[in-house]
Enzyme design. Structure first.
Site, short mmCIF file in Angstrom:
data_model
loop_
_atom_site.label_atom_id
_atom_site.label_comp_id
_atom_site.label_asym_id
_atom_site.label_seq_id
_atom_site.Cartn_x
_atom_site.Cartn_y
_atom_site.Cartn_z
CB SER A 181 -0.93 -0.04 1.25
OG SER A 181 -1.67 -1.11 1.18
NE ARG A 233 -0.84 4.47 -5.53
CZ ARG A 233 -2.23 4.00 -6.15
NH1 ARG A 233 -2.87 3.33 -5.17
NH2 ARG A 233 -2.66 4.07 -7.25
CG LEU A 234 6.82 0.30 -3.38
CD1 LEU A 234 7.54 -0.74 -2.47
CD2 LEU A 234 8.07 1.10 -4.11
CB ALA A 235 2.11 -2.41 -7.38
CG LEU A 250 3.07 -20.26 -16.80
CD1 LEU A 250 4.58 -20.42 -17.14
CD2 LEU A 250 2.23 -21.56 -17.21
#
Ligand code: NHW
Ligand code: EN5
Length: 388
Positions: free
Chosen positions: A146, A148-150, A388
């Site tokens: 949470s 905001r690294l993604a 996958l």
């Protein structure tokens, strides 16, 4: 609502059903010289790393990050446990780019705390074969969620994919994002019902005893179709021919050549298994089925630590009824001590799921395309792609 995804070239929810939108790329490719040359900025304590998955120590670090932090079910009872050999297979297909295997480390300790990958693929959308990346294994350590690294990871993998002159991607997720190409349901076929019940993967049905349940899911000890055997290297040409013909019937499917089939479907122990039917009379290869191995860690159980799961991959039946072919796949999976056989309702899978005693799971899988718009969502049965 979606501060990040609203800024990306993906179909937005507000576009749904808009008949004036044409199918195809959303943004045109820009010239390579306009692609940012420097990596995106990370928060100060972190740095980018390119993960050499060939290197055993690096592969172990990735394995550990994913084993401890990757996808869980909605009740946090199970977590995917991709093996190191599986990761090497998944990340090194023909033409792969090492630069697309991206990690984030803590500068001070060098600990690996986040990961994202892409691999190249040719994916046919209707009549167009599009060079794409398949993006997978996005993972941020539980303690860094949470922040905001993604979005930074996604922008960085996008940049590195653009540097190879590729402008589209395919990915799947268990969460709803703007906007699914299709939404598939997981189905599960118990092979070892007692263990599945003991670990909480399934429940004893109403008015069912354990011994009735075991009897219900019992399978013969050997495959029943004459000529059913494991795929070998010599089968590459006929299998590729069979698969290409079959996949041509779906709206979205990979465009596999022999090199792709050799990589993705030639059996590798405990990673991917493929079987076929060779006609005992003509020696023709008439049918094909495959599954990959993805165990899950069992969280908080004192008796068991892992579930061994097979996931249906690509199957083609031209002579043998698909139900019979998949029953043979269940039999070999049982022989090899898998606890459960999973499948999505993609391609023609609906036609065997109920008959072979698969039950619907509590998980959904949403499929997405990046920078490619289809006018309407597909039905799962129109999709010929398994990631996958
Ligand atoms: S899906 C499996 C993803 N991994 C997991 O679920 C593992 C456990 N969870 C985590 O590690 C298979 C974290 O929760 C993750 C999010 C890292 C998921 N896909 O950093 P923030 C794949 O790997 C959006 C895409 O604060 P976090 C496919 C979310 O909607 N976006 O969250 C990967 C929000 O954006 P919004 C996702 O919990 C495909 C923002 O992230 C997502 O600490 C990637 C929040 O970020 C997901 N699974 O970290 C896209 N989950 O707009 C590839 C959350 O809503 C696109 N988000 O505010 C194509 C790129 C290539 C293009 C090439 C031309
Ligand atoms: C990217 N490649 O939820 C993937 N799995 O149903 C990322 N449920 O195993 C996205 N909750 O239904 C992955 N048992 C999204 C999926 C994440 C994992 C996930 C689901 C899929 C799952 C099991 C266990 C549920 C445990 C409690 C489930 C019921 C089985 C039963 C067997 C007998 C016949 C009826 C069904």
């Amino acid at each position: 609502r979606h501060r990040f995804w609203e800024t990306q070239p993906v179909r937005q929810f507000k576009d749904l059903g808009n008949p004036s939108l044409i199918e195809g790329p959303i943004d045109p490719p820009t010239s390579l010289s306009e692609v940012k040359k420097e990596p995106y900025n990370l928060p100060a304590p972190y740095e980018w790393t390119t993960c050499d998955i060939d290197d055993d120590a690096t592969c172990t670090e990735v394995y550990k990050l994913l084993t401890e932090n990757y996808v869980e079910d909605d009740e946090n009872m199970f977590r995917f446990n991709y093996s190191k050999e599986f990761l090497r297979w998944a990340l090194r297909p023909p033409g792969y780019f090492k630069s697309w295997h991206i990690g984030v480390r803590v500068k001070a300790s060098k600990k690996l705390v986040a990961f994202i990958t892409g691999v190249p693929a040719r994916i046919r959308v209707r009549r167009d074969v599009v060079r794409m990346a398949e993006v997978n294994f996005l993972c941020v350590h539980k303690k860094l969620r949470s922040k905001r690294l993604a979005p930074v990871l996604i922008k960085e993998v996008t940049r590195r994919i653009h540097l190879e002159d590729i402008w589209q991607a395919a990915y799947t997720a268990g969460v709803v994002l703007p906007t699914p190409l299709t939404t598939c349901q997981y189905w599960h076929r118990s092979l070892n019902p007692k263990k599945l019940i003991d670990v909480g993967f399934s429940r004893l049905g109403a008015r069912m005893t354990m011994s009735r349940t075991i009897r219900l899911f019992k399978l013969p000890s050997l495959p029943t179709t004459p000529g059913f055997r494991r795929m070998e290297l010599r089968d590459l040409r006929p299998v590729t021919r069979l698969l290409r013909e079959y996949l041509s019937h779906f709206a979205v499917a990979p465009d596999f050549d022999e090199m792709d089939v050799e990589h993705w479907l030639l059996p590798r122990d405990e990673v991917v298994d493929s079987y076929l039917v060779e006609s005992p009379e003509t020696h023709e290869i008439t049918d094909f089925c495959s599954f990959y191995t993805l165990p899950s860690s069992v969280l908080n159980n004192s008796n068991y630590s892992t579930l061994k799961a097979a996931y249906s991959y690509y199957n083609v039946a031209t002579k043998t009824p698909l139900v019979q072919l998949m029953n043979d796949a269940l039999i070999v999976a049982k022989q090899k001590e898998y606890d459960v056989f999973n499948a999505l309702d993609v391609m023609e899978n609906e036609s065997f799921l109920k008959e072979l005693k698969f039950g619907p799971g509590d998980g959904m899988l949403h499929y997405y395309l990046y920078n490619y718009r289809l006018r309407n969502p597909l039905k799962p049965s129109q999709l010929g792609l398994v990631l996958l």
